[in-house]
Design an enzyme around this catalytic site. Structure first.
Site, PDB file in Angstrom:
ATOM      1  N   LYS A 141      -6.936  24.418 -27.052  1.00 52.81           N
ATOM      2  CA  LYS A 141      -6.894  24.515 -28.507  1.00 52.81           C
ATOM      3  C   LYS A 141      -7.438  25.880 -28.903  1.00 52.81           C
ATOM      4  O   LYS A 141      -8.646  26.102 -28.914  1.00 52.81           O
ATOM      5  CB  LYS A 141      -7.729  23.430 -29.182  1.00 52.81           C
ATOM      6  CG  LYS A 141      -7.480  23.376 -30.706  1.00 52.81           C
ATOM      7  CD  LYS A 141      -8.679  22.939 -31.507  1.00 52.81           C
ATOM      8  CE  LYS A 141      -9.572  24.081 -31.916  1.00 52.81           C
ATOM      9  NZ  LYS A 141      -8.956  25.022 -32.895  1.00 52.81           N
ATOM     10  N   GLU A 193     -20.336  27.810 -24.290  1.00 53.50           N
ATOM     11  CA  GLU A 193     -20.732  29.216 -24.449  1.00 53.50           C
ATOM     12  C   GLU A 193     -20.845  29.447 -25.941  1.00 53.50           C
ATOM     13  O   GLU A 193     -19.844  29.532 -26.651  1.00 53.50           O
ATOM     14  CB  GLU A 193     -19.690  30.141 -23.818  1.00 53.50           C
ATOM     15  CG  GLU A 193     -20.252  31.499 -23.430  1.00 53.50           C
ATOM     16  CD  GLU A 193     -20.106  32.549 -24.523  1.00 53.50           C
ATOM     17  OE1 GLU A 193     -20.990  32.588 -25.407  1.00 53.50           O
ATOM     18  OE2 GLU A 193     -19.150  33.316 -24.491  1.00 53.50           O
ATOM     19  N   CYS A 239     -19.947  37.838 -29.437  1.00 55.17           N
ATOM     20  CA  CYS A 239     -21.094  36.953 -29.181  1.00 55.17           C
ATOM     21  C   CYS A 239     -22.243  37.707 -28.531  1.00 55.17           C
ATOM     22  O   CYS A 239     -23.411  37.355 -28.717  1.00 55.17           O
ATOM     23  CB  CYS A 239     -20.669  35.767 -28.324  1.00 55.17           C
ATOM     24  SG  CYS A 239     -19.973  36.210 -26.725  1.00 55.17           S
ATOM     25  N   GLU A 253     -27.315  34.328 -36.149  1.00 51.40           N
ATOM     26  CA  GLU A 253     -26.171  35.140 -35.730  1.00 51.40           C
ATOM     27  C   GLU A 253     -25.302  35.474 -36.944  1.00 51.40           C
ATOM     28  O   GLU A 253     -24.752  34.580 -37.589  1.00 51.40           O
ATOM     29  CB  GLU A 253     -25.348  34.385 -34.684  1.00 51.40           C
ATOM     30  CG  GLU A 253     -24.247  35.211 -34.068  1.00 51.40           C
ATOM     31  CD  GLU A 253     -23.515  34.461 -32.972  1.00 51.40           C
ATOM     32  OE1 GLU A 253     -23.143  35.105 -31.968  1.00 51.40           O
ATOM     33  OE2 GLU A 253     -23.305  33.247 -33.105  1.00 51.40           O
TER      34      GLU A 253
END
Length: 499
Positions: A180, A255, A294, A393
């Site tokens: 996906k 992750e 990331c 983040e």
């Protein structure tokens, strides 16, 4: 290049199809905020059909039992096809995700490298590990088998690269899968499915469902016929995936995010060349792909004695970064991926300024780029750990600056995060470099560099950056089960029971 299947972007059991519901989604070019493609908007029904096909292909098909050499050969053919279509795929990745076309080309190179690496890794392995049972009458071996049906959920920032980190080891190990991609940037993953078919992958082994996370992703995570779910994305979504997967006790690899420190000691800047390199790399760490990485070095932690000179030069260069459409000549940085993402970045900058940060450059939308989701590279000075922009983040072109005086203070600041994905240390002192790298609680640590990775080396994080690893031997192991086969070559009665 593999053609794009407008409206027919769901691939199940070797066939392209529309969503069961007939629903579609426009794919938006972030450089001008206009739609340029249409894809199927799948849901739980499409997901169930895809899982059923993958389940059947695993339980009844040939792929899990295909010799390792043949699986490796197919992966290498895929790598060759990626090289063949590099220009077109790189352009598609640029337009879909907003990055520069050169970044898109590099991504395709890295995808091909991943397929070649896992082909070589699995082809070179011994068939099993012999275990010494202490008797010549016992043959004992540990073998590795595919885990089964894998659900692969990928992010929007590196669409094809992140997909390859999952698809290549999954196929190398003999699994079937349903992938996906992000509903925002699905196009290159759709193209990859065509390349897998062209390379000779049997029907049903590789399936794709384009659609949103709250339907397709959630169903994959909870589905009882899925044996493993590998997810790359944000922390909140990753927790939901883990919770859903726990009900059926399936394997999980996550992750997640990062809040990555880039620690600069004064001795790294003692020469003009060292200073220039450290500043240049701090720009790369923070602003590549508009900070939508990331592992972005979004926290600059610089020794106090060089802070003012370093930050002044950093801000000067950041202000000169050329923004624009990623396919235009001379453009160094593209837009953010969506209006929602830009609004999120703007809210973080506003909160930082309200909490006392000093704006050195950026902090606004560029006036000359009225269309699209552009935001200027931003440097926020005089930041501290209590600020939201330092803790959370941002995933945008925002760099915060903190300072330290001692090595212990630098390490404490770098480790003062709930994440632990990546970090870097800049110093001319080799002993200090090894000490600091050894103390940093991050899955990847660079010394006098930032951002490079190797497919041979594991990638993943500590803490809330996730569980499990991608790439390297451990990345292949995620997609396998270990089985101990114990054979008695001279069986005889045990006589435990007298009767």
């Amino acid at each position: 290049m593999a053609r794009q299947h407008e409206r027919r972007t769901i691939h199940v059991d070797g066939e392209w199809r529309e969503a069961v519901s007939g629903t579609t989604r426009d794919i938006i070019d972030p450089a001008d905020a206009r739609p340029f493609a249409v894809v199927a908007e799948g849901d739980e029904k499409d997901t169930d059909l895809a899982v059923e096909a993958a389940r059947r292909a695993f339980d009844e098909g040939d792929w899990p039992r295909t010799p390792v050499a043949e699986r490796a050969a197919l992966l290498r053919r895929v790598a060759d096809l990626l090289v063949r279509d590099r220009e077109e795929l790189g352009l598609l990745e640029s337009r879909d995700a907003g990055k520069t076309v050169e970044e898109g080309r590099v991504d395709i190179d890295c995808v091909a490298d991943a397929f070649r690496y896992f082909a070589d890794l699995v082809a070179a392995e011994a068939p099993g590990r012999v275990v010494d049972a202490g008797s010549p009458d016992i043959h004992s071996v540990v073998v590795h088998e595919p885990v089964g049906v894998c659900a692969l959920i990928t992010p929007w920032n590196y669409p094809l690269l992140q997909a390859s980190w999952k698809i290549a080891p999954a196929l190398a190990a003999g699994n079937t899968f349903v992938v996906k991609p992000s509903e925002i940037t699905p196009l290159t993953t759709v193209a990859l499915l065509d390349l897998l078919t062209e390379a000779g992958l049997p029907s049903g082994v590789a399936n794709i469902v384009t659609g949103p996370g709250h339907t397709v992703g959630a169903r994959l995570a909870e589905h009882p016929d899925v044996d493993l779910v590998s997810f790359t994305g944000g922390l909140v979504s990753g927790v939901k995936v883990a919770q859903a997967a726990a009900v059926s006790v399936k394997k999980v690899a996550l992750e997640l995010g990062g809040k990555n420190p880039n620690v600069v000691f004064a001795d790294a800047c003692a020469t003009d060349e060292g200073f220039d390199t450290a500043v240049d790399q701090a720009l790369n760490a923070a602003f590549i792909h508009s900070g939508q990485v990331c592992s972005a070095g979004s926290r600059l932690i610089v020794e106090e004695s060089v802070r003012e000179r370093f930050v002044a030069e950093l801000a000067r260069r950041a202000a000169r970064i050329r923004l624009g459409r990623g396919t235009d000549d001379g453009v160094e940085c593209g837009p953010l991926v969506s209006e929602q993402q830009r609004a999120k970045v703007e809210s973080y900058v506003a909160s930082a300024l309200a909490e006392g940060a000093a704006l050195r450059t950026g902090g606004k939308r560029p006036e000359h780029l009225a269309e699209g989701y552009f935001y200027e590279p931003t440097v926020l000075d005089h930041c501290h750990r209590e600020m939201k922009v330092v803790r959370e983040e941002v995933f945008g072109p925002v760099l915060t600056v903190e300072t330290f005086r001692t090595e212990d203070e630098a390490v404490a600041l770098a480790n003062d995060t709930e994440y632990g994905l990546a970090g870097a240390v800049w110093t001319a002192d080799a002993g200090r470099a090894r000490r600091v790298a050894g103390r940093l609680r991050h899955g990847t640590v660079w010394i006098n560099d930032f951002h490079p990775y190797l497919p041979q080396a594991e990638w993943g994080g500590f803490g809330k950056s996730g569980v499990g690893r991608e790439l390297g031997p451990a990345g292949l192991a995620e997609y396998r089960e270990s089985k101990h086969v114990y054979q008695n070559l001279a069986p005889k009665p045990v006589r435990w029971f007298a009767g």
